[in-house]
Design a protein around this motif. Structure first.
Motif, PDB file in Angstrom:
ATOM      1  N   ALA A  83      34.881  46.285  43.155  1.00  9.88           N
ATOM      2  CA  ALA A  83      34.023  47.430  42.832  1.00  9.88           C
ATOM      3  C   ALA A  83      34.820  48.728  42.905  1.00  9.88           C
ATOM      4  O   ALA A  83      34.654  49.613  42.056  1.00  9.88           O
ATOM      5  CB  ALA A  83      32.830  47.482  43.796  1.00  9.88           C
ATOM      6  N   MET A  84      35.688  48.840  43.895  1.00 12.62           N
ATOM      7  CA  MET A  84      36.523  50.030  44.016  1.00 12.62           C
ATOM      8  C   MET A  84      37.424  50.174  42.803  1.00 12.62           C
ATOM      9  O   MET A  84      37.569  51.256  42.244  1.00 12.62           O
ATOM     10  CB  MET A  84      37.346  49.959  45.305  1.00 12.62           C
ATOM     11  N   LEU A  85      38.029  49.071  42.365  1.00 11.95           N
ATOM     12  CA  LEU A  85      38.889  49.121  41.185  1.00 11.95           C
ATOM     13  C   LEU A  85      38.082  49.459  39.931  1.00 11.95           C
ATOM     14  O   LEU A  85      38.592  50.129  39.032  1.00 11.95           O
ATOM     15  CB  LEU A  85      39.612  47.788  40.997  1.00 11.95           C
ATOM     16  N   GLY A  86      36.849  49.016  39.879  1.00 12.73           N
ATOM     17  CA  GLY A  86      36.000  49.263  38.717  1.00 12.73           C
ATOM     18  C   GLY A  86      35.485  50.681  38.624  1.00 12.73           C
ATOM     19  O   GLY A  86      35.180  51.168  37.534  1.00 12.73           O
ATOM     20  N   ASN A  87      35.370  51.353  39.774  1.00 10.83           N
ATOM     21  CA  ASN A  87      34.863  52.728  39.766  1.00 10.83           C
ATOM     22  C   ASN A  87      35.446  53.474  40.964  1.00 10.83           C
ATOM     23  O   ASN A  87      34.817  53.580  42.009  1.00 10.83           O
ATOM     24  CB  ASN A  87      33.328  52.737  39.805  1.00 10.83           C
ATOM     25  N   LEU A 119      48.020  46.875  46.475  1.00  7.80           N
ATOM     26  CA  LEU A 119      46.921  46.009  46.078  1.00  7.80           C
ATOM     27  C   LEU A 119      47.194  45.253  44.779  1.00  7.80           C
ATOM     28  O   LEU A 119      47.180  44.029  44.752  1.00  7.80           O
ATOM     29  CB  LEU A 119      45.619  46.814  45.949  1.00  7.80           C
ATOM     30  N   LEU A 120      47.469  45.964  43.731  1.00  2.00           N
ATOM     31  CA  LEU A 120      47.671  45.307  42.441  1.00  2.00           C
ATOM     32  C   LEU A 120      49.148  44.990  42.213  1.00  2.00           C
ATOM     33  O   LEU A 120      49.771  45.469  41.269  1.00  2.00           O
ATOM     34  CB  LEU A 120      47.106  46.163  41.301  1.00  2.00           C
ATOM     35  N   THR A 121      49.669  44.164  43.083  1.00  2.00           N
ATOM     36  CA  THR A 121      51.057  43.723  42.950  1.00  2.00           C
ATOM     37  C   THR A 121      51.144  42.700  41.813  1.00  2.00           C
ATOM     38  O   THR A 121      50.123  42.125  41.410  1.00  2.00           O
ATOM     39  CB  THR A 121      51.544  43.060  44.251  1.00  2.00           C
ATOM     40  N   PRO A 122      52.342  42.445  41.311  1.00  2.43           N
ATOM     41  CA  PRO A 122      52.469  41.401  40.291  1.00  2.43           C
ATOM     42  C   PRO A 122      51.895  40.056  40.765  1.00  2.43           C
ATOM     43  O   PRO A 122      51.256  39.338  39.991  1.00  2.43           O
ATOM     44  CB  PRO A 122      53.977  41.330  40.048  1.00  2.43           C
ATOM     45  N   HIS A 127      47.891  35.751  40.580  1.00  2.00           N
ATOM     46  CA  HIS A 127      47.283  34.690  41.386  1.00  2.00           C
ATOM     47  C   HIS A 127      45.956  35.059  42.039  1.00  2.00           C
ATOM     48  O   HIS A 127      45.284  34.185  42.582  1.00  2.00           O
ATOM     49  CB  HIS A 127      48.255  34.259  42.488  1.00  2.00           C
ATOM     50  N   GLY A 128      45.608  36.323  42.046  1.00  2.00           N
ATOM     51  CA  GLY A 128      44.357  36.744  42.674  1.00  2.00           C
ATOM     52  C   GLY A 128      44.565  37.211  44.107  1.00  2.00           C
ATOM     53  O   GLY A 128      45.553  36.884  44.761  1.00  2.00           O
ATOM     54  N   ASP A 170      37.284  34.146  41.117  1.00  2.00           N
ATOM     55  CA  ASP A 170      36.512  35.265  41.642  1.00  2.00           C
ATOM     56  C   ASP A 170      37.372  36.284  42.366  1.00  2.00           C
ATOM     57  O   ASP A 170      36.889  37.379  42.692  1.00  2.00           O
ATOM     58  CB  ASP A 170      35.416  34.764  42.585  1.00  2.00           C
ATOM     59  N   ARG A 171      38.618  35.936  42.640  1.00  2.00           N
ATOM     60  CA  ARG A 171      39.530  36.832  43.358  1.00  2.00           C
ATOM     61  C   ARG A 171      40.541  37.513  42.439  1.00  2.00           C
ATOM     62  O   ARG A 171      41.420  38.226  42.904  1.00  2.00           O
ATOM     63  CB  ARG A 171      40.277  36.068  44.450  1.00  2.00           C
ATOM     64  N   MET A 172      40.413  37.294  41.149  1.00  2.00           N
ATOM     65  CA  MET A 172      41.324  37.922  40.204  1.00  2.00           C
ATOM     66  C   MET A 172      41.000  39.410  40.104  1.00  2.00           C
ATOM     67  O   MET A 172      39.840  39.797  40.009  1.00  2.00           O
ATOM     68  CB  MET A 172      41.259  37.257  38.830  1.00  2.00           C
ATOM     69  N   MET A 173      42.032  40.230  40.159  1.00  2.00           N
ATOM     70  CA  MET A 173      41.874  41.688  40.124  1.00  2.00           C
ATOM     71  C   MET A 173      42.438  42.208  38.800  1.00  2.00           C
ATOM     72  O   MET A 173      43.390  41.652  38.270  1.00  2.00           O
ATOM     73  CB  MET A 173      42.646  42.345  41.264  1.00  2.00           C
ATOM     74  N   SER A 174      41.873  43.279  38.311  1.00  4.66           N
ATOM     75  CA  SER A 174      42.416  43.871  37.078  1.00  4.66           C
ATOM     76  C   SER A 174      42.617  45.356  37.235  1.00  4.66           C
ATOM     77  O   SER A 174      42.251  45.937  38.185  1.00  4.66           O
ATOM     78  CB  SER A 174      41.490  43.587  35.917  1.00  4.66           C
TER      79      SER A 174
END
Length: 174
Positions: A83-87, A119-122, A127-128, A170-174
């Protein structure tokens, strides 16, 4: 030196460098008026020491007795990160509701720095969130144990479990 003095000593040029969590130190030093382009920092994970860092910690006996609560907390944490990444604006607004002394521009900069640097490391992108590489875990745990003189190196199963994690998809981040 104490953590409370660390950044002040750098700002006052009483020390040339300090060791600390970069998201805290960089933002504190910048908030004190040092231009960001004059603040250098070295991240261990980008310089050959890929230690695992932040984690959720729980006593094993509590987890065994309360698996639904632990699983729910972990799922909520993952959902909150997404949610934080989304907004990011809403995330900062939520933070400011809980601590009115914070400055939105500073916390926004801190948030962006942690997303970019931790957080958004390669690895996480591929891998999530919370997917642990057993070889990396064992290797770096061994390094830490050696550095602190721990006689019996902990194994991954001594410290980590993935049984409370939601599915990898469900743990994949974008």
């Amino acid at each position: 030196m104490s953590g409370q003095l660390r950044d002040s000593m750098v700002i006052q040029k009483r020390v040339d460098a300090s060791l600390g969590f970069f998201v805290t130190a960089v933002i504190n030093i910048a908030a004190a008026g040092v231009p960001r382009d004059q603040i250098g920092y070295l991240q261990f994970n980008k310089n050959g020491l890929a230690l695992y860092s932040l984690s959720l910690v729980c006593r094993k006996d509590y987890a065994a007795a309360n698996p639904d609560a632990v699983g729910g907390f972990v799922r909520g944490t993952v959902k909150g990160a997404k949610a934080m990444l989304g907004n990011k604006t809403a995330a900062i607004a939520s933070l400011l509701k809980r601590d009115s002394l914070l400055k939105p521009e500073i916390e926004s900069e801190r948030n962006d720095l942690i997303i970019e640097g931790s957080l958004l490391t390669p690895w996480v992108r591929e891998h999530g969130l919370s997917t642990v590489d057993p070889q990396r875990f064992e290797y770096t745990t061994g390094l830490v144990a050696e550095a602190f003189g721990v006689a019996k190196k902990p194994t991954m199963s001594d410290i980590y479990t993935d049984k409370f994690l939601p599915a990898q998809a469900d743990r994949m981040m974008s």
